[in-house]
Design an enzyme around this catalytic site. Structure first.
Site, PDB file in Angstrom:
ATOM      1  N   ASP A 170      38.148  35.754  44.593  1.00  0.00           N
ATOM      2  CA  ASP A 170      39.162  35.397  43.597  1.00  0.00           C
ATOM      3  C   ASP A 170      38.487  34.637  42.456  1.00  0.00           C
ATOM      4  O   ASP A 170      37.866  33.597  42.668  1.00  0.00           O
ATOM      5  CB  ASP A 170      40.227  34.514  44.251  1.00  0.00           C
ATOM      6  CG  ASP A 170      41.345  34.179  43.281  1.00  0.00           C
ATOM      7  OD1 ASP A 170      42.266  35.004  43.135  1.00  0.00           O
ATOM      8  OD2 ASP A 170      41.278  33.108  42.638  1.00  0.00           O
ATOM      9  N   LYS A 189      42.051  36.958  36.516  1.00  0.00           N
ATOM     10  CA  LYS A 189      43.325  36.560  35.889  1.00  0.00           C
ATOM     11  C   LYS A 189      43.206  36.473  34.374  1.00  0.00           C
ATOM     12  O   LYS A 189      42.167  36.078  33.843  1.00  0.00           O
ATOM     13  CB  LYS A 189      43.771  35.198  36.447  1.00  0.00           C
ATOM     14  CG  LYS A 189      43.737  35.149  37.956  1.00  0.00           C
ATOM     15  CD  LYS A 189      44.246  33.861  38.544  1.00  0.00           C
ATOM     16  CE  LYS A 189      43.873  33.787  40.012  1.00  0.00           C
ATOM     17  NZ  LYS A 189      42.550  33.246  40.273  1.00  0.00           N
ATOM     18  N   HIS A 234      47.889  34.517  34.683  1.00  0.00           N
ATOM     19  CA  HIS A 234      47.505  33.278  35.382  1.00  0.00           C
ATOM     20  C   HIS A 234      48.651  32.258  35.459  1.00  0.00           C
ATOM     21  O   HIS A 234      48.847  31.612  36.478  1.00  0.00           O
ATOM     22  CB  HIS A 234      46.285  32.659  34.687  1.00  0.00           C
ATOM     23  CG  HIS A 234      45.477  31.780  35.580  1.00  0.00           C
ATOM     24  ND1 HIS A 234      44.107  31.684  35.506  1.00  0.00           N
ATOM     25  CD2 HIS A 234      45.841  30.949  36.578  1.00  0.00           C
ATOM     26  CE1 HIS A 234      43.683  30.829  36.420  1.00  0.00           C
ATOM     27  NE2 HIS A 234      44.703  30.374  37.081  1.00  0.00           N
TER      28      HIS A 234
END
Ligand code: A2P
Length: 321
Positions: free
Chosen positions: A53, A88, A121
């Site tokens: 991530d 993101k 995000h």
């Protein structure tokens, strides 16, 4: 037992794509050199993690990209599709014409042709020059969620993001998004751990077929908070089971069916955090954890100004506090 060890358990998203449920987070501050992130991600690959991530905000895309390239070169992984990469859209690009260029820039840094999951995000738009959370009241602009999501749908159709989703969305904002989305969000990535269990949001997302990813699953320890790892209920359960406190927090999250994104740049702790698959919590232990008083830790004070767009945490989180 029967559990696939490399990559760990997976879930099928509403996009039809499979997502590994044990991920490695890469957010830390001050931003470390790309080589430090590369080493941590390579360690994580060796431990068995296959989901990484990152975000434009974290400045960790380059390090993740270097690690994946090296893992492929060293044949630690055989092909790109063995890993799942989430990144993101930062708030300065949360406007329709900037989504595609922002994703292309992320892909360039990641050295990838596509990401597995691209998330908005925050439900916030910031002025173009704001690259992190440091902002003034006037830097926060109205987010046109409908047209920004349409741009997210476009990058999905182009195959540059295999799934699309959001982060830090409340039930209210998800309902708004679902009222106009042609492609529903596959994931909502939010704060979740035993001290902020997100029961209402989890029920809502389950009903709508949206997978939850849990950030700060150890209670945002990275950002100096200790409410989860010092929680007496979790400590007692850890002692009784001969597990670490972090493992109890993570196993609880795992048993709720969410994707977990603990950040660790330490191979021993990466290993510890992956070792939550061959044991379980009892009904009684789950009940005790269920009774822990609740508190949202990541209230995101950076976006709150008494005379600004979001005047209080309650307003920012639509009262879902
Ligand atoms: P480190 O990178 O040195 O391992 P969160 O994602 O909830 O913010 O938690 C991440 C923080 O917790 C990081 O500071 C990380 O430090 C630390 N951490 C990660 N795994 C563990 C663990 N098993 N036990 C204690 N601390 C941990």
């Amino acid at each position: 037992m029967g559990t696939k060890l490399v990559g760990g358990p997976e879930d099928t998203l509403n996009s039809g794509r499979r997502m590994p449920l044990l991920a490695t987070g890469t957010a830390t501050y001050p931003f470390p050199p790309a080589d430090d992130i590369k080493r941590a991600v390579l360690d994580a690959v060796e431990v068995g993690y296959r989901h990484f991530d990152t975000a434009a905000l974290y400045q960790s895309e380059e390090g993740v990209g270097l690690a994946i390239a090296e893992a492929l070169e060293r044949k630690v992984i055989k092909s790109r599709d063995e890993v799942f990469i989430t990144t993101k859209l930062w708030c300065n690009n949360a406007t329709p014409e900037r989504v595609l260029p922002a994703l292309r820039e992320s892909l360039r840094k990641l050295k990838l042709e596509y990401v597995d999951l691209y998330l908005i995000h925050f439900p916030v738009r910031l002025k173009e020059h704001i690259l992190d959370m440091t902002c003034e009241k006037d830097d926060i602009l109205p987010l046109d969620l409908k047209s920004t999501w349409e741009a997210m749908e476009e990058v999905y159709k182009l195959g540059l993001a295999k799934s699309i989703g959001v982060s830090n969305f409340t039930c209210k904002k998800l309902a708004d998004l679902l009222s106009h989305a042609k492609i529903p969000p596959a994931v909502n990535q939010v704060e979740m751990h035993p001290v902020w269990q997100q029961k209402k949001l989890r029920e809502f997302c389950k009903e709508k077929g949206i997978q939850i990813s849990a950030y700060s699953p150890l209670g945002a320890k990275e950002w100096g908070f200790d409410l989860v790892l010092s929680n007496p209920t979790i400590i007692d359960i850890a002692r009784a089971k001969g597990k670490s406190v972090a493992q109890i927090a993570l196993r609880w999250g795992h048993e709720q069916g969410v994707c977990l994104i603990p950040k660790s740049f330490n191979k021993g702790r990466l290993t510890e955090n992956f070792a939550i698959l061959d044991w379980q919590l009892t009904e009684e232990e789950l009940q005790k954890i269920g009774e822990i008083p609740q508190k949202r830790i990541a209230t995101i004070p950076e976006f709150i100004f008494p005379d600004g767009m979001f005047k209080s945490p309650e307003e920012f989180w639509d009262g879902e506090m």
